[in-house]
Design a protein around this motif. Sequence first.
Motif: not given
Length: 168
Positions: A4-5, A17-18, A24-25, A42-45
């Motif tokens: 998701q963005t 985000g969650n 979730e990424n 998750g792997i987030d940016g």
Amino acid sequence: MYDQTINSEFDGQSLSGNGPWSFENTLYVVNHNNVSIYDGGGIDGIETSLNTYSLNSLPYQGSSSFIENLSFKGTGNFTGTGNGYANHIIGASGDDTLDGGYNNYPYNGEPAVVDTIAGGTGNDTYMVDANTVVIENAGEGTDTVIFRSGPGWQHPHLLIYWPITLKT
């Protein structure tokens, strides 16, 4: 790569985000100042157009500091700093200063955390420790690598793609 963005829409906004321990990424697009991010895993940016951004500046509430990746999508020079996780930090065409951050050393026998940082076509400066991978292509400016010392030097994993100028 991301599930998701989520975009910032104004200064001082809080983004989530969650829920806690959700894996979730999430990609957070942060183009405003003082945006707080709360993320559960998750792997987030973070993708930003701000000329300075530090993953260490994120507020710590629960697991909000689980952001690993940072990329600059703006114009001009960029200063980007990571945190204690395995960061991937990507600059752009300006004279960028990229720093994977501290606390990247083995803890209780766990493997070392390795940061990957990549500049662009400008004259970039990389702040590195023994657990940093620097990616730089030929013809992309005159770049400088500044080495930090610390306990990680006992387990060096420094890999540099040339040509760059090394300073200690």
